[in-house]
Design an enzyme around this catalytic site. Structure first.
Site, PDB file in Angstrom:
ATOM      1  N   ASP A 111      21.205  39.167 -16.534  1.00  0.00           N
ATOM      2  CA  ASP A 111      21.019  39.004 -17.981  1.00  0.00           C
ATOM      3  C   ASP A 111      20.893  40.372 -18.632  1.00  0.00           C
ATOM      4  O   ASP A 111      20.480  41.351 -17.991  1.00  0.00           O
ATOM      5  CB  ASP A 111      19.711  38.232 -18.262  1.00  0.00           C
ATOM      6  CG  ASP A 111      19.878  36.717 -18.143  1.00  0.00           C
ATOM      7  OD1 ASP A 111      21.013  36.231 -18.192  1.00  0.00           O
ATOM      8  OD2 ASP A 111      18.845  36.034 -18.006  1.00  0.00           O
ATOM      9  N   ARG A 162      29.336  37.517 -19.481  1.00  0.00           N
ATOM     10  CA  ARG A 162      28.943  36.568 -20.527  1.00  0.00           C
ATOM     11  C   ARG A 162      28.964  37.339 -21.844  1.00  0.00           C
ATOM     12  O   ARG A 162      28.447  38.460 -21.920  1.00  0.00           O
ATOM     13  CB  ARG A 162      27.533  36.048 -20.263  1.00  0.00           C
ATOM     14  CG  ARG A 162      26.988  35.195 -21.412  1.00  0.00           C
ATOM     15  CD  ARG A 162      25.491  34.936 -21.279  1.00  0.00           C
ATOM     16  NE  ARG A 162      25.166  34.265 -20.045  1.00  0.00           N
ATOM     17  CZ  ARG A 162      24.039  34.467 -19.361  1.00  0.00           C
ATOM     18  NH1 ARG A 162      23.140  35.356 -19.788  1.00  0.00           N
ATOM     19  NH2 ARG A 162      23.797  33.816 -18.263  1.00  0.00           N
TER      20      ARG A 162
HETATM   21  C1  LIG Z   1      24.067  30.798 -22.288  1.00  0.00           C
HETATM   22  C2  LIG Z   1      23.418  31.869 -23.103  1.00  0.00           C
HETATM   23  C3  LIG Z   1      22.939  33.000 -22.485  1.00  0.00           C
HETATM   24  C4  LIG Z   1      22.376  34.039 -23.221  1.00  0.00           C
HETATM   25  N1  LIG Z   1      22.016  35.196 -22.601  1.00  0.00           N
HETATM   26  C5  LIG Z   1      21.581  36.234 -23.341  1.00  0.00           C
HETATM   27  C6  LIG Z   1      21.319  37.505 -22.759  1.00  0.00           C
HETATM   28  O1  LIG Z   1      21.477  37.731 -21.544  1.00  0.00           O
HETATM   29  N2  LIG Z   1      20.877  38.503 -23.569  1.00  0.00           N
HETATM   30  C7  LIG Z   1      20.704  38.314 -24.917  1.00  0.00           C
HETATM   31  O2  LIG Z   1      20.325  39.267 -25.603  1.00  0.00           O
HETATM   32  N3  LIG Z   1      20.922  37.113 -25.486  1.00  0.00           N
HETATM   33  C8  LIG Z   1      21.362  36.078 -24.736  1.00  0.00           C
HETATM   34  N4  LIG Z   1      21.616  34.877 -25.335  1.00  0.00           N
HETATM   35  C9  LIG Z   1      21.169  34.636 -26.737  1.00  0.00           C
HETATM   36  C10 LIG Z   1      22.223  35.004 -27.744  1.00  0.00           C
HETATM   37  O3  LIG Z   1      22.390  36.399 -27.718  1.00  0.00           O
HETATM   38  C11 LIG Z   1      21.827  34.558 -29.156  1.00  0.00           C
HETATM   39  O4  LIG Z   1      20.682  35.153 -29.582  1.00  0.00           O
HETATM   40  C12 LIG Z   1      21.631  33.069 -29.314  1.00  0.00           C
HETATM   41  O5  LIG Z   1      22.564  32.366 -28.551  1.00  0.00           O
HETATM   42  C13 LIG Z   1      21.793  32.671 -30.774  1.00  0.00           C
HETATM   43  O6  LIG Z   1      23.032  33.097 -31.250  1.00  0.00           O
HETATM   44  P1  LIG Z   1      24.274  32.134 -31.453  1.00  0.00           P
HETATM   45  O7  LIG Z   1      25.465  32.761 -30.819  1.00  0.00           O
HETATM   46  O8  LIG Z   1      23.985  30.786 -30.955  1.00  0.00           O
HETATM   47  O9  LIG Z   1      24.560  32.201 -33.010  1.00  0.00           O
HETATM   48  P2  LIG Z   1      23.568  32.061 -34.252  1.00  0.00           P
HETATM   49  O10 LIG Z   1      24.423  32.414 -35.437  1.00  0.00           O
HETATM   50  O11 LIG Z   1      22.299  32.787 -34.045  1.00  0.00           O
HETATM   51  O12 LIG Z   1      23.251  30.553 -34.269  1.00  0.00           O
HETATM   52  C14 LIG Z   1      24.251  29.588 -34.588  1.00  0.00           C
HETATM   53  C15 LIG Z   1      23.602  28.243 -34.791  1.00  0.00           C
HETATM   54  O13 LIG Z   1      23.149  27.774 -33.525  1.00  0.00           O
HETATM   55  C16 LIG Z   1      21.935  27.089 -33.659  1.00  0.00           C
HETATM   56  N5  LIG Z   1      20.971  27.735 -32.774  1.00  0.00           N
HETATM   57  C17 LIG Z   1      21.009  28.978 -32.283  1.00  0.00           C
HETATM   58  N6  LIG Z   1      19.979  29.195 -31.448  1.00  0.00           N
HETATM   59  C18 LIG Z   1      19.274  28.037 -31.425  1.00  0.00           C
HETATM   60  C19 LIG Z   1      18.095  27.608 -30.764  1.00  0.00           C
HETATM   61  N7  LIG Z   1      17.445  28.402 -29.914  1.00  0.00           N
HETATM   62  N8  LIG Z   1      17.676  26.349 -30.996  1.00  0.00           N
HETATM   63  C20 LIG Z   1      18.329  25.511 -31.821  1.00  0.00           C
HETATM   64  N9  LIG Z   1      19.457  25.850 -32.461  1.00  0.00           N
HETATM   65  C21 LIG Z   1      19.908  27.098 -32.281  1.00  0.00           C
HETATM   66  C22 LIG Z   1      21.526  27.139 -35.096  1.00  0.00           C
HETATM   67  O14 LIG Z   1      21.919  25.932 -35.735  1.00  0.00           O
HETATM   68  C23 LIG Z   1      22.341  28.267 -35.673  1.00  0.00           C
HETATM   69  O15 LIG Z   1      22.612  28.070 -37.004  1.00  0.00           O
HETATM   70  C24 LIG Z   1      22.226  33.869 -24.625  1.00  0.00           C
HETATM   71  C25 LIG Z   1      22.710  32.713 -25.257  1.00  0.00           C
HETATM   72  C26 LIG Z   1      23.309  31.743 -24.520  1.00  0.00           C
HETATM   73  C27 LIG Z   1      23.867  30.549 -25.226  1.00  0.00           C
END
Ligand SMILES: Cc1cc2nc3c(=O)[nH]c(=O)nc-3n(C[C@H](O)[C@H](O)[C@H](O)COP(=O)(O)OP(=O)(O)OC[C@H]3O[C@@H](n4cnc5c(N)ncnc54)[C@H](O)[C@@H]3O)c2cc1C
Length: 286
Positions: A111, A162
């Site tokens: 990660d 990822r």
């Molecule tokens: C499989 C996976 C692995 C990840 N690994 C890492 C990592 O190693 N390092 C890192 O820095 N980040 C990691 N992340 C987190 C990522 O960087 C984002 O912060 C997070 O996914 C929110 O961004 P988004 O792309 O969903 O878009 P956003 O624009 O933030 O969200 C889009 C929409 O998704 C929904 N949403 C987003 N998050 C949530 C939540 N927690 N609960 C409910 N609804 C939500 C909301 O409706 C929002 O409007 C990971 C995310 C995923 C999916």
């Protein structure tokens, strides 16, 4: 914040406290057609005994995933297994886990944490990928540096990354803060992966962005063995997961669990208070 309130948050996003809890969740997700990646909650550990316990638990996870014939790999944060002690400690711990993953024909993803350790994490990845072919990394599209970091990876044929937006609070000097800039960089990096035949885990819940990812998949005629979609356990995706399945695209659910659910939840809420709004919305949706 009262534990009882935080538990409401945690219940939705955390798959229990122990190996059995999480593997039951993995098993039912597998039955629904999802692959998973499992993560033990926790970061910035500095006590050697605690770190050894976490490494032992990751060992058990690899063994149990194999014994129970589950379709899951593992994601690990470097500061959870020793980076805050020393680079050598974390390297040795990853090495022993990768030996085991190799034995069971499994995979380990490192990660990506905050920008203060991006250099060390990439150094670690470069070292490990020179020995193992079953290790992957993460790039965050909000960091200005990420596109170059991706381009600078030498051996693209073994690269499996990822792509996410990034979850930590970062300074405007090094990170995009605007939604469109983060998404444009995301798509630029995804396009680079497709142009260079690199395996990519498309990790986002942003359905506008997912629509654009679909456009790129179609533009480059990318076959479904070159990418997968990834989501966090508990985040509702409306009809998108079905859409992926209908297209025969792999969906992998990131499933965190562990005793540190309270600390994890508080940290996530502090980093992004909007999460509380999502939780309340989701409770109503359900
Ligand atoms: C499989 C996976 C692995 C990840 N690994 C890492 C990592 O190693 N390092 C890192 O820095 N980040 C990691 N992340 C987190 C990522 O960087 C984002 O912060 C997070 O996914 C929110 O961004 P988004 O792309 O969903 O878009 P956003 O624009 O933030 O969200 C889009 C929409 O998704 C929904 N949403 C987003 N998050 C949530 C939540 N927690 N609960 C409910 N609804 C939500 C909301 O409706 C929002 O409007 C990971 C995310 C995923 C999916």
């Amino acid at each position: 914040m009262p534990k009882s309130l935080v538990r409401i948050f945690a219940k939705q996003y955390v798959a229990g406290e122990n190996v059995n809890d999480v593997l039951e969740v993995v098993s039912s997700l597998n039955k629904e057609g999802f692959k998973t990646t499992v993560d033990i909650l926790g970061e910035h550990f500095t006590d050697e005994n605690e770190i050894n316990e976490i490494v032992a638990e990751y060992n058990e996870l690899y063994k149990e995933i194999h014994n129970r014939n589950l379709d899951s790999n593992i994601s690990i944060k470097p500061t959870h297994i020793g980076l805050d002690i020393s680079y050598v400690t974390v390297l040795l711990n990853f090495t022993s886990l990768l030996d085991l993953a190799k034995k069971y024909n499994n995979f380990l993803r490192i990660d990506m944490e905050s920008s203060s350790i991006t250099d060390d994490t990439l150094k670690l990845y470069r070292k490990l990928i020179s020995i193992y072919d079953n290790v992957g990394i993460v790039f965050q599209s909000y960091l200005h540096r990420s596109y170059d970091d991706l381009k600078n990876i030498k051996n693209k044929s073994t690269l499996n990354f990822r792509l996410c937006k990034g979850i930590y609070k970062e300074s405007g000097n090094i990170a995009f803060s605007n939604y469109h800039d983060i998404n444009n960089n995301y798509l630029k990096m995804l396009e680079y992966a497709f142009e260079n035949d690199i395996y990519v885990g498309i990790a986002t819940h942003d359905t506008n962005l997912i629509d654009k990812c679909y456009e790129l998949i179609n533009k480059y005629n990318v076959t479904s063995d070159k990418f997968e979609f990834q989501v966090l356990y508990g985040v509702p995706m409306d009809n998108y997961l079905n859409k992926h399945k209908q297209n025969n695209y792999t969906v992998r659910v990131y499933v965190p669990y562990g005793k540190q659910w309270y600390e994890y939840s508080i940290r996530r809420i502090k980093e992004n208070p909007n999460i509380l709004i999502y939780v309340v919305k989701n409770l109503f949706k359900r």
